[in-house]
Design a protein around this motif. Structure first.
Motif, PDB file in Angstrom:
ATOM      1  N   ALA A  13       0.826  -1.209   0.000  1.00  0.00           N
ATOM      2  CA  ALA A  13       0.000   0.000   0.000  1.00  0.00           C
ATOM      3  C   ALA A  13       0.863   1.262   0.000  1.00  0.00           C
ATOM      4  O   ALA A  13       0.533   2.263  -0.650  1.00  0.00           O
ATOM      5  CB  ALA A  13      -0.928  -0.004   1.213  1.00  0.00           C
ATOM      6  N   TYR A  14       1.963   1.212   0.735  1.00  0.00           N
ATOM      7  CA  TYR A  14       2.887   2.344   0.785  1.00  0.00           C
ATOM      8  C   TYR A  14       3.418   2.655  -0.616  1.00  0.00           C
ATOM      9  O   TYR A  14       3.445   3.828  -1.050  1.00  0.00           O
ATOM     10  CB  TYR A  14       4.040   2.001   1.727  1.00  0.00           C
ATOM     11  CG  TYR A  14       5.153   3.022   1.770  1.00  0.00           C
ATOM     12  CD1 TYR A  14       5.041   4.179   2.541  1.00  0.00           C
ATOM     13  CD2 TYR A  14       6.335   2.828   1.051  1.00  0.00           C
ATOM     14  CE1 TYR A  14       6.057   5.119   2.585  1.00  0.00           C
ATOM     15  CE2 TYR A  14       7.358   3.752   1.091  1.00  0.00           C
ATOM     16  CZ  TYR A  14       7.209   4.905   1.855  1.00  0.00           C
ATOM     17  OH  TYR A  14       8.233   5.833   1.887  1.00  0.00           O
ATOM     18  N   LEU A  15       3.826   1.627  -1.351  1.00  0.00           N
ATOM     19  CA  LEU A  15       4.351   1.832  -2.703  1.00  0.00           C
ATOM     20  C   LEU A  15       3.239   2.230  -3.675  1.00  0.00           C
ATOM     21  O   LEU A  15       3.481   3.018  -4.610  1.00  0.00           O
ATOM     22  CB  LEU A  15       5.051   0.572  -3.195  1.00  0.00           C
ATOM     23  CG  LEU A  15       6.374   0.236  -2.490  1.00  0.00           C
ATOM     24  CD1 LEU A  15       6.957  -1.059  -3.037  1.00  0.00           C
ATOM     25  CD2 LEU A  15       7.386   1.378  -2.646  1.00  0.00           C
ATOM     26  N   THR A  16       2.034   1.711  -3.470  1.00  0.00           N
ATOM     27  CA  THR A  16       0.909   2.090  -4.326  1.00  0.00           C
ATOM     28  C   THR A  16       0.635   3.589  -4.211  1.00  0.00           C
ATOM     29  O   THR A  16       0.444   4.287  -5.223  1.00  0.00           O
ATOM     30  CB  THR A  16      -0.352   1.299  -3.936  1.00  0.00           C
ATOM     31  OG1 THR A  16      -0.113  -0.091  -4.152  1.00  0.00           O
ATOM     32  CG2 THR A  16      -1.556   1.742  -4.758  1.00  0.00           C
ATOM     33  N   ARG A  17       0.633   4.096  -2.981  1.00  0.00           N
ATOM     34  CA  ARG A  17       0.416   5.540  -2.783  1.00  0.00           C
ATOM     35  C   ARG A  17       1.552   6.354  -3.403  1.00  0.00           C
ATOM     36  O   ARG A  17       1.321   7.437  -3.952  1.00  0.00           O
ATOM     37  CB  ARG A  17       0.276   5.851  -1.301  1.00  0.00           C
ATOM     38  CG  ARG A  17      -1.046   5.388  -0.696  1.00  0.00           C
ATOM     39  CD  ARG A  17      -1.272   5.966   0.696  1.00  0.00           C
ATOM     40  NE  ARG A  17      -0.346   5.396   1.661  1.00  0.00           N
ATOM     41  CZ  ARG A  17      -0.599   4.320   2.381  1.00  0.00           C
ATOM     42  NH1 ARG A  17      -1.746   3.665   2.236  1.00  0.00           N
ATOM     43  NH2 ARG A  17       0.291   3.868   3.249  1.00  0.00           N
ATOM     44  N   ALA A  18       2.768   5.819  -3.325  1.00  0.00           N
ATOM     45  CA  ALA A  18       3.911   6.523  -3.913  1.00  0.00           C
ATOM     46  C   ALA A  18       3.762   6.630  -5.432  1.00  0.00           C
ATOM     47  O   ALA A  18       4.041   7.687  -6.028  1.00  0.00           O
ATOM     48  CB  ALA A  18       5.204   5.802  -3.553  1.00  0.00           C
ATOM     49  N   LEU A  19       3.299   5.569  -6.072  1.00  0.00           N
ATOM     50  CA  LEU A  19       3.120   5.586  -7.526  1.00  0.00           C
ATOM     51  C   LEU A  19       2.004   6.534  -7.950  1.00  0.00           C
ATOM     52  O   LEU A  19       2.017   7.079  -9.056  1.00  0.00           O
ATOM     53  CB  LEU A  19       2.816   4.173  -8.039  1.00  0.00           C
ATOM     54  CG  LEU A  19       3.980   3.170  -8.030  1.00  0.00           C
ATOM     55  CD1 LEU A  19       3.496   1.787  -8.438  1.00  0.00           C
ATOM     56  CD2 LEU A  19       5.100   3.625  -8.957  1.00  0.00           C
TER      57      LEU A  19
ATOM     58  N   ALA B 165       1.226   9.322  -6.328  1.00  0.00           N
ATOM     59  CA  ALA B 165       1.510  10.687  -5.881  1.00  0.00           C
ATOM     60  C   ALA B 165       1.978  11.566  -7.035  1.00  0.00           C
ATOM     61  O   ALA B 165       2.631  11.108  -7.970  1.00  0.00           O
ATOM     62  CB  ALA B 165       2.568  10.658  -4.786  1.00  0.00           C
ATOM     63  N   SER B 166       1.624  12.831  -6.946  1.00  0.00           N
ATOM     64  CA  SER B 166       2.081  13.807  -7.936  1.00  0.00           C
ATOM     65  C   SER B 166       2.481  15.099  -7.220  1.00  0.00           C
ATOM     66  O   SER B 166       1.653  15.710  -6.537  1.00  0.00           O
ATOM     67  CB  SER B 166       0.971  14.099  -8.947  1.00  0.00           C
ATOM     68  OG  SER B 166       1.411  15.020  -9.915  1.00  0.00           O
ATOM     69  N   PRO B 167       3.755  15.460  -7.299  1.00  0.00           N
ATOM     70  CA  PRO B 167       4.813  14.776  -8.044  1.00  0.00           C
ATOM     71  C   PRO B 167       5.256  13.482  -7.354  1.00  0.00           C
ATOM     72  O   PRO B 167       5.008  13.289  -6.161  1.00  0.00           O
ATOM     73  CB  PRO B 167       5.953  15.811  -8.037  1.00  0.00           C
ATOM     74  CG  PRO B 167       5.722  16.569  -6.759  1.00  0.00           C
ATOM     75  CD  PRO B 167       4.232  16.666  -6.609  1.00  0.00           C
ATOM     76  N   ALA B 168       5.908  12.624  -8.110  1.00  0.00           N
ATOM     77  CA  ALA B 168       6.375  11.355  -7.569  1.00  0.00           C
ATOM     78  C   ALA B 168       7.460  11.600  -6.524  1.00  0.00           C
ATOM     79  O   ALA B 168       8.271  12.522  -6.660  1.00  0.00           O
ATOM     80  CB  ALA B 168       6.922  10.477  -8.690  1.00  0.00           C
ATOM     81  N   PRO B 169       7.502  10.806  -5.461  1.00  0.00           N
ATOM     82  CA  PRO B 169       8.550  10.977  -4.451  1.00  0.00           C
ATOM     83  C   PRO B 169       9.929  10.718  -5.038  1.00  0.00           C
ATOM     84  O   PRO B 169      10.092   9.957  -6.007  1.00  0.00           O
ATOM     85  CB  PRO B 169       8.191   9.940  -3.391  1.00  0.00           C
ATOM     86  CG  PRO B 169       7.301   8.963  -4.063  1.00  0.00           C
ATOM     87  CD  PRO B 169       6.566   9.712  -5.118  1.00  0.00           C
TER      88      PRO B 169
ATOM     89  N   GLY C  49      17.094  -4.967 -15.006  1.00  0.00           N
ATOM     90  CA  GLY C  49      17.196  -3.680 -15.673  1.00  0.00           C
ATOM     91  C   GLY C  49      15.908  -2.894 -15.746  1.00  0.00           C
ATOM     92  O   GLY C  49      15.776  -1.985 -16.579  1.00  0.00           O
ATOM     93  N   LYS C  50      14.961  -3.191 -14.874  1.00  0.00           N
ATOM     94  CA  LYS C  50      13.684  -2.492 -14.904  1.00  0.00           C
ATOM     95  C   LYS C  50      13.816  -1.103 -14.280  1.00  0.00           C
ATOM     96  O   LYS C  50      14.705  -0.863 -13.472  1.00  0.00           O
ATOM     97  CB  LYS C  50      12.627  -3.304 -14.140  1.00  0.00           C
ATOM     98  CG  LYS C  50      12.344  -4.666 -14.755  1.00  0.00           C
ATOM     99  CD  LYS C  50      11.291  -5.435 -13.965  1.00  0.00           C
ATOM    100  CE  LYS C  50      11.018  -6.802 -14.577  1.00  0.00           C
ATOM    101  NZ  LYS C  50       9.983  -7.549 -13.823  1.00  0.00           N
ATOM    102  N   ASP C  51      12.903  -0.203 -14.680  1.00  0.00           N
ATOM    103  CA  ASP C  51      12.924   1.139 -14.100  1.00  0.00           C
ATOM    104  C   ASP C  51      12.270   1.111 -12.721  1.00  0.00           C
ATOM    105  O   ASP C  51      11.606   0.132 -12.337  1.00  0.00           O
ATOM    106  CB  ASP C  51      12.217   2.135 -15.016  1.00  0.00           C
ATOM    107  CG  ASP C  51      10.746   1.805 -15.204  1.00  0.00           C
ATOM    108  OD1 ASP C  51       9.939   2.167 -14.330  1.00  0.00           O
ATOM    109  OD2 ASP C  51      10.412   1.145 -16.219  1.00  0.00           O
ATOM    110  N   ALA C  52      12.427   2.183 -11.972  1.00  0.00           N
ATOM    111  CA  ALA C  52      11.995   2.221 -10.575  1.00  0.00           C
ATOM    112  C   ALA C  52      10.494   1.973 -10.421  1.00  0.00           C
ATOM    113  O   ALA C  52      10.066   1.237  -9.517  1.00  0.00           O
ATOM    114  CB  ALA C  52      12.376   3.549  -9.940  1.00  0.00           C
ATOM    115  N   LYS C  53       9.701   2.566 -11.293  1.00  0.00           N
ATOM    116  CA  LYS C  53       8.251   2.406 -11.156  1.00  0.00           C
ATOM    117  C   LYS C  53       7.817   0.973 -11.443  1.00  0.00           C
ATOM    118  O   LYS C  53       6.916   0.442 -10.773  1.00  0.00           O
ATOM    119  CB  LYS C  53       7.529   3.394 -12.077  1.00  0.00           C
ATOM    120  CG  LYS C  53       7.679   4.845 -11.618  1.00  0.00           C
ATOM    121  CD  LYS C  53       6.840   5.791 -12.439  1.00  0.00           C
ATOM    122  CE  LYS C  53       6.950   7.231 -11.905  1.00  0.00           C
ATOM    123  NZ  LYS C  53       6.137   8.181 -12.691  1.00  0.00           N
ATOM    124  N   THR C  54       8.451   0.338 -12.389  1.00  0.00           N
ATOM    125  CA  THR C  54       8.126  -1.065 -12.686  1.00  0.00           C
ATOM    126  C   THR C  54       8.556  -1.968 -11.535  1.00  0.00           C
ATOM    127  O   THR C  54       7.849  -2.914 -11.173  1.00  0.00           O
ATOM    128  CB  THR C  54       8.814  -1.513 -13.985  1.00  0.00           C
ATOM    129  OG1 THR C  54       8.423  -0.642 -15.051  1.00  0.00           O
ATOM    130  CG2 THR C  54       8.422  -2.941 -14.344  1.00  0.00           C
TER     131      THR C  54
END
Length: 387
Positions: A63-69, A71-75, A123-128
């Motif tokens: 849930a913590y990561l879901t809220r981070a994704l 959020a605008s702007p992203a943390p 090699g995935k990006d942070a959001k993935t």
């Protein structure tokens, strides 16, 4: 049959837990919004049971990561894989520190760490990577109910066949359990209490016996409530009555859960389990440990390496419950109180939360993958078939 719920979630990532400190008299759900709140709920035992606390930790992390994704702007920690890794690893360590004996919690945090590293290495990006972690956290919780039902069936059928092999019918089985290992300790159905539930559902149970499980009274507060809810015939005993029960009543098995199982089968469980195991051995009563594969810790050879949590001494001096005769508050709920049952200046209080039952006192260890028994003459288990 519908059991009780320890954790409930909604589509918007809202997580609520039932405050088990208030049960059985008041059912109050607490919203868990942060990692810190999850840590406090686990440490203060508002939620307890090795599988349940692992589920809460994993769901809160997701849930913590879901809220981070969202959020605008992203943390800032989502700016790169390295910043994400540096941010979340301390969070996982912090969650694990809430109750170190329960290996399920450690298994959950290690599993999330492994997912993190695998996604970084791919090699995935942070959001993935964050999305991968969210999915894994939800998987950790979602797998629990199915495996509980499987191990309950495996253990229940083993016990029925074991009793039959001694020229008995396998009917009207009386089983003693310790602490609480049902839906309130898991994501649903339960482990050792799940075995008892399975016997009841298949018409093989006589009565479920359970210890009060002082000093937190998980048996008299929680197991009693679950058995009542499921309409399972039950009898409560004080912790000190186990020997008397075995002397005067036919008990076919003791079934307990586990917070950690060492490679040789030594098992850490709620304080009082070792006492029951010694008495069961004296009376030739099968002693069954029921726990998920995640509870087995193959990295430690035996029980001497299991860390035993020492609870605050004051907890052994206090009892919480409803006032008697009953008195209702303005909300129509039973008034509760915490009372001290010792002198206020008592010193020298020993209050471990767990004890370790040696493998040679255990008859069978059940996981969702099967039942392990000790070979004749052996003092330890080979758990390779059930992990």
């Amino acid at each position: 049959m519908t059991g009780l719920t320890s954790i409930r979630t909604s589509r918007n990532s809202k997580i609520e837990i039932v405050d088990q400190l208030l049960l059985p008299h008041t059912t109050e759900f607490i919203e868990i919004d942060t990692i810190e709140q999850a840590h406090d709920a686990i440490k203060s035992m508002k939620i307890r049971g090795a599988p349940a606390i692992a589920s809460l930790a994993a769901l809160t992390f997701s849930a913590y990561l879901t809220r981070a994704l969202q959020a605008s702007p992203a943390p800032a920690f989502l700016s790169s894989p390295d910043t994400l890794k540096a941010h979340v690893l301390p969070l996982l360590d912090f969650l694990y520190s809430a109750r170190p004996t329960a290996v399920n919690l450690g298994a959950a945090t290690r599993r999330l760490t492994k997912t993190l590293q695998a996604s970084v290495d791919a090699g995935k990006d942070a959001k993935t990577i964050a999305q991968d972690l969210i999915a894994e956290g939800k998987n950790i919780d979602g797998e629990d109910v199915g495996r509980n039902k499987e191990m309950a069936k495996q253990g229940g059928e083993w016990l029925i066949n074991h009793v039959k092999s001694h020229d008995k019918t396998g009917e009207d089985l009386n089983v003693l359990t310790v602490c609480n290992t049902g839906s309130l300790a898991t994501s649903g159905y339960g482990t050792a209490l799940g075995l008892i539930t399975y016997l009841h559902e298949t018409g093989k149970l006589g009565k479920a016996y359970f210890t009060q499980s002082a000093p937190y009274h998980q048996g008299s507060r929680l197991t009693s409530l679950e058995l009542q809810t499921l309409k399972i015939p039950n009898v409560m005993i004080c912790d000190t009555m186990v020997g008397s029960l075995f002397q005067n009543h036919k008990i076919h098995a003791v079934a307990v859960g586990a917070d950690r199982i060492a490679k040789n089968g030594d098992t850490a469980n709620k304080i009082g389990t070792y006492n029951a195991a010694v008495l069961a051995a004296r009376h030739n009563i099968p002693f069954i440990v029921v726990a998920p594969v995640s509870t087995v810790d193959l990295d430690i050879a035996d029980g001497t390496s299991i860390p035993i949590e020492q609870r605050p001494p004051i907890e052994a001096c206090l009892v919480r419950g409803a006032l008697h005769p009953p008195s209702l508050n303005v909300h129509g709920e039973k008034e509760q109180a915490v009372v001290m049952i010792t002198p206020s200046d008592l010193e020298g209080i020993y209050n471990p939360s767990f004890d370790v039952t040696p493998a040679d006192l255990i008859t069978a260890i059940v996981t969702e993958k099967g039942v392990a028994v000790r070979e004749e003459g052996e003092l330890v288990f080979d758990l390779s078939s059930v992990v």
